[in-house]
Design a protein around this motif. Structure first.
Motif, PDB file in Angstrom:
ATOM      1  N   GLY A 129       0.782  -1.225   0.000  1.00 19.52           N
ATOM      2  CA  GLY A 129       0.000   0.000   0.000  1.00 19.52           C
ATOM      3  C   GLY A 129       0.812   1.272   0.000  1.00 19.52           C
ATOM      4  O   GLY A 129       0.260   2.360  -0.134  1.00 19.52           O
ATOM      5  N   VAL A 130       2.133   1.167   0.151  1.00 18.02           N
ATOM      6  CA  VAL A 130       2.969   2.370   0.158  1.00 18.02           C
ATOM      7  C   VAL A 130       3.379   2.698  -1.267  1.00 18.02           C
ATOM      8  O   VAL A 130       4.016   1.885  -1.937  1.00 18.02           O
ATOM      9  CB  VAL A 130       4.222   2.176   1.034  1.00 18.02           C
ATOM     10  N   LYS A 131       3.012   3.887  -1.721  1.00 24.76           N
ATOM     11  CA  LYS A 131       3.403   4.281  -3.080  1.00 24.76           C
ATOM     12  C   LYS A 131       4.833   4.812  -3.059  1.00 24.76           C
ATOM     13  O   LYS A 131       5.212   5.534  -2.150  1.00 24.76           O
ATOM     14  CB  LYS A 131       2.464   5.356  -3.631  1.00 24.76           C
ATOM     15  N   PRO A 132       5.652   4.449  -4.052  1.00 25.45           N
ATOM     16  CA  PRO A 132       7.008   4.983  -4.102  1.00 25.45           C
ATOM     17  C   PRO A 132       6.988   6.482  -4.343  1.00 25.45           C
ATOM     18  O   PRO A 132       6.108   7.002  -5.014  1.00 25.45           O
ATOM     19  CB  PRO A 132       7.634   4.244  -5.285  1.00 25.45           C
ATOM     20  N   ASN A 133       7.948   7.140  -3.761  1.00 29.47           N
ATOM     21  CA  ASN A 133       8.064   8.584  -3.960  1.00 29.47           C
ATOM     22  C   ASN A 133       9.360   8.887  -4.684  1.00 29.47           C
ATOM     23  O   ASN A 133      10.428   8.786  -4.111  1.00 29.47           O
ATOM     24  CB  ASN A 133       8.052   9.290  -2.598  1.00 29.47           C
ATOM     25  N   PRO A 134       9.272   9.237  -5.965  1.00 28.90           N
ATOM     26  CA  PRO A 134      10.497   9.508  -6.703  1.00 28.90           C
ATOM     27  C   PRO A 134      11.027  10.904  -6.423  1.00 28.90           C
ATOM     28  O   PRO A 134      11.577  11.548  -7.284  1.00 28.90           O
ATOM     29  CB  PRO A 134      10.050   9.375  -8.156  1.00 28.90           C
ATOM     30  N   GLY A 135      10.837  11.399  -5.169  1.00 32.69           N
ATOM     31  CA  GLY A 135      11.238  12.735  -4.776  1.00 32.69           C
ATOM     32  C   GLY A 135      12.508  13.160  -5.481  1.00 32.69           C
ATOM     33  O   GLY A 135      13.571  12.615  -5.220  1.00 32.69           O
TER      34      GLY A 135
ATOM     35  N   GLY B 195      15.291   9.428  -8.779  1.00 30.44           N
ATOM     36  CA  GLY B 195      14.699   9.163  -7.478  1.00 30.44           C
ATOM     37  C   GLY B 195      15.696   8.627  -6.473  1.00 30.44           C
ATOM     38  O   GLY B 195      16.898   8.629  -6.699  1.00 30.44           O
ATOM     39  N   PRO B 196      15.208   8.147  -5.325  1.00 29.60           N
ATOM     40  CA  PRO B 196      16.091   7.668  -4.270  1.00 29.60           C
ATOM     41  C   PRO B 196      16.880   6.442  -4.704  1.00 29.60           C
ATOM     42  O   PRO B 196      16.473   5.701  -5.583  1.00 29.60           O
ATOM     43  CB  PRO B 196      15.126   7.335  -3.125  1.00 29.60           C
ATOM     44  N   ALA B 197      18.033   6.236  -4.052  1.00 29.89           N
ATOM     45  CA  ALA B 197      18.911   5.132  -4.431  1.00 29.89           C
ATOM     46  C   ALA B 197      18.218   3.789  -4.255  1.00 29.89           C
ATOM     47  O   ALA B 197      18.348   2.898  -5.074  1.00 29.89           O
ATOM     48  CB  ALA B 197      20.184   5.175  -3.600  1.00 29.89           C
ATOM     49  N   ASN B 198      17.476   3.620  -3.154  1.00 30.74           N
ATOM     50  CA  ASN B 198      16.759   2.382  -2.888  1.00 30.74           C
ATOM     51  C   ASN B 198      15.264   2.671  -2.853  1.00 30.74           C
ATOM     52  O   ASN B 198      14.726   3.080  -1.827  1.00 30.74           O
ATOM     53  CB  ASN B 198      17.204   1.777  -1.547  1.00 30.74           C
ATOM     54  N   PRO B 199      14.574   2.523  -3.971  1.00 29.68           N
ATOM     55  CA  PRO B 199      13.154   2.860  -4.018  1.00 29.68           C
ATOM     56  C   PRO B 199      12.309   1.870  -3.230  1.00 29.68           C
ATOM     57  O   PRO B 199      12.688   0.721  -3.047  1.00 29.68           O
ATOM     58  CB  PRO B 199      12.827   2.761  -5.512  1.00 29.68           C
ATOM     59  N   VAL B 200      11.175   2.339  -2.746  1.00 25.66           N
ATOM     60  CA  VAL B 200      10.203   1.426  -2.144  1.00 25.66           C
ATOM     61  C   VAL B 200       9.569   0.627  -3.267  1.00 25.66           C
ATOM     62  O   VAL B 200       9.081   1.185  -4.246  1.00 25.66           O
ATOM     63  CB  VAL B 200       9.128   2.211  -1.367  1.00 25.66           C
ATOM     64  N   VAL B 201       9.575  -0.684  -3.140  1.00 28.03           N
ATOM     65  CA  VAL B 201       9.015  -1.545  -4.184  1.00 28.03           C
ATOM     66  C   VAL B 201       7.521  -1.706  -3.946  1.00 28.03           C
ATOM     67  O   VAL B 201       7.096  -2.201  -2.897  1.00 28.03           O
ATOM     68  CB  VAL B 201       9.714  -2.921  -4.197  1.00 28.03           C
ATOM     69  N   SER B 202       6.717  -1.256  -4.907  1.00 32.25           N
ATOM     70  CA  SER B 202       5.266  -1.441  -4.856  1.00 32.25           C
ATOM     71  C   SER B 202       4.858  -2.363  -5.993  1.00 32.25           C
ATOM     72  O   SER B 202       5.595  -2.541  -6.966  1.00 32.25           O
ATOM     73  CB  SER B 202       4.551  -0.093  -4.986  1.00 32.25           C
ATOM     74  N   ASN B 203       3.674  -2.922  -5.886  1.00 31.57           N
ATOM     75  CA  ASN B 203       3.204  -3.840  -6.923  1.00 31.57           C
ATOM     76  C   ASN B 203       3.064  -3.144  -8.281  1.00 31.57           C
ATOM     77  O   ASN B 203       3.515  -3.651  -9.309  1.00 31.57           O
ATOM     78  CB  ASN B 203       1.863  -4.453  -6.511  1.00 31.57           C
ATOM     79  N   HIS B 204       2.444  -1.979  -8.292  1.00 33.74           N
ATOM     80  CA  HIS B 204       2.243  -1.271  -9.561  1.00 33.74           C
ATOM     81  C   HIS B 204       3.551  -0.676 -10.078  1.00 33.74           C
ATOM     82  O   HIS B 204       3.768  -0.621 -11.291  1.00 33.74           O
ATOM     83  CB  HIS B 204       1.174  -0.189  -9.405  1.00 33.74           C
TER      84      HIS B 204
ATOM     85  N   SER C  24      13.523  -5.936  -7.252  1.00 31.15           N
ATOM     86  CA  SER C  24      12.681  -7.086  -6.888  1.00 31.15           C
ATOM     87  C   SER C  24      13.281  -8.414  -7.315  1.00 31.15           C
ATOM     88  O   SER C  24      12.832  -9.472  -6.867  1.00 31.15           O
ATOM     89  CB  SER C  24      11.292  -6.928  -7.517  1.00 31.15           C
ATOM     90  N   ILE C  25      14.286  -8.390  -8.183  1.00 32.75           N
ATOM     91  CA  ILE C  25      14.899  -9.631  -8.665  1.00 32.75           C
ATOM     92  C   ILE C  25      15.899 -10.104  -7.617  1.00 32.75           C
ATOM     93  O   ILE C  25      17.069  -9.736  -7.630  1.00 32.75           O
ATOM     94  CB  ILE C  25      15.578  -9.441 -10.029  1.00 32.75           C
ATOM     95  N   ILE C  26      15.412 -10.887  -6.680  1.00 34.64           N
ATOM     96  CA  ILE C  26      16.250 -11.353  -5.581  1.00 34.64           C
ATOM     97  C   ILE C  26      16.422 -12.864  -5.657  1.00 34.64           C
ATOM     98  O   ILE C  26      15.538 -13.594  -6.081  1.00 34.64           O
ATOM     99  CB  ILE C  26      15.679 -10.945  -4.215  1.00 34.64           C
TER     100      ILE C  26
END
Length: 408
Positions: free
Chosen positions: A68-74, A95-104, A236-238
């Protein structure tokens, strides 16, 4: 200084002409559209097993597991590697070096990763050189770019990339958002040197505005959101489901005797493999905020391993190249920055008896007499090391539909 050949001038002229043409034309998109499921696939539940969590940057930054957390490409001004061969390499905001991974966000990144629209002539995608069935590596020594020219280095596998400190063979960038667009803008790889052209191309499709709206709340397409979405997918490719990982809990009772011998050698003072390929990710101990031996900015997770006495390709500095993760190494041949070794057997032979006396050779490869180290492994020991390395293969990522080509 390198001489500028007539061919180079013609190539540059062609690119300038193509870019100018693209900038002035109205885009009519006739390429394939992605085939996506009605319900978005789940990327936010990706987790590492306990034995790996301390190894990975990402879990200290909590980039996974936030439904539910949308990434912020601040938008931030990120330093970009300036390739003198780029015609128009202006700084862009990323955007940030380590983006928040969201489904969309990861879904959008997956589509971008496989889309040939990201090249200037619609011929090459990221996946052209990073194939899922090969742990997102390429089985060619050098990959072919959009105009048929060959890249000068072997395509690195994309595995746990968002959780590494240094990226590319010469460790020239330190964030996945920077990693994402460099091949797109490179004059050999994909040739999309004007990001405004790419933004217009994607906006002209029937599907990208909607995908960007789902990921970022608005349909506007920018370089920053392109980079962020691609970084989400790459992050996400882990890889964490190999035979080695399954053996951790049972003290490797699932290993054959040969694999156990190889594991013992790998971590021994005789072979010294684990001194460079360390931790559960089997990658360079290169945390710049600790006392890791490869962590300083000057070293950047690289080493000179004696491939030759005088390096033809200088890498980061005088022939030093990034120490890659060995996860899935059984799938990622050919090996080294120039793909010179076709098999793991050849790699082991190099470390066993082929190290050259480079003046900046890593100290780990110098014996007490000041000569290149020779491990003097016998045939069974070499075979055991190869057997152990193959236990690091994670077949699940090669079949996971979340990483598959959506245009099929």
């Amino acid at each position: 200084m390198k001489k500028i050949t007539l061919l180079s001038l013609l190539t540059i002229g062609l690119l300038i002409g193509l870019t100018a043409c693209y900038e002035e034309m109205e885009f009519e998109d006739a390429l394939a559209e992605p085939n996506l499921p009605e319900e978005v696939m789940d990327y936010t539940s990706l987790q590492m097993p306990e034995h790996m969590k301390n190894t990975f940057l990402g879990f200290s930054n909590n980039i996974f597991g936030q439904p539910g957390v949308k990434p912020n490409p601040g938008l931030i001004n990120s330093p970009n590697f300036i390739d003198p061969n780029f015609i128009n390499n202006t700084n862009i905001t990323l955007g940030p070096a380590n983006p928040v991974v969201s489904n969309h966000g990861a879904t959008l990144g997956r589509v971008l990763f496989y889309d040939t629209r990201l090249s200037i002539n619609n011929s090459i995608s990221c996946a052209s050189c990073h194939k899922q069935e090969l742990a997102f590596s390429d089985n060619a020594q050098f990959s072919k770019g959009f105009g048929g020219k060959m890249t000068p280095r072997n395509s690195m596998a994309i595995i746990n990339s968002g959780l590494n400190h240094n990226l590319f063979w010469d460790s020239r960038v330190h964030s996945v958002t920077q990693l994402a667009l460099e091949p797109v803008r490179n004059h050999i790889e994909m040739g999309m040197e004007s990001m405004e052209v790419l933004e217009k191309k994607l906006a002209a499709t029937n599907f990208y505005p909607e995908l960007f709206a789902k990921a970022y709340g608005k349909s506007t397409i920018t370089s920053a959101t392109i980079a962020d979405a691609m970084a989400q997918f790459v992050c996400s490719i882990i890889s964490s489901n190999s035979k080695f990982d399954k053996g951790v809990a049972s003290n490797f009772s699932n290993f054959t005797e040969l694999e156990k011998m190889g594991r013992a050698l790998f971590f021994s003072s005789k072979a010294k493999c684990s001194e460079c390929h360390a931790g559960s990710n089997f990658s360079a101990p290169d945390n710049p905020h600790s006392n890791d031996p490869y962590g300083s900015p000057e070293i950047g997770g690289t080493a000179v391993i004696g491939l030759e006495i005088l390096a033809k390709d200088k890498g980061k500095n005088n022939g030093s190249f990034r120490i890659p993760s060995l996860r899935n190494v059984g799938l990622t041949a050919p090996y080294m920055h120039d793909g010179r070794f076709a098999s793991l057997d050849q790699v082991i032979d190099h470390y066993n008896s082929g190290i050259q006396a480079h003046p900046d050779l890593d100290p780990k490869f110098i014996d007490k007499d000041g000569k290149p180290l020779k491990m003097n492994l016998n045939a069974i020991e070499k075979k055991a090391l190869v057997a152990f390395l193959k236990t690091l293969t994670d077949e699940s990522i090669t079949k996971d539909p979340r990483y598959a080509n959506p245009f099929n």
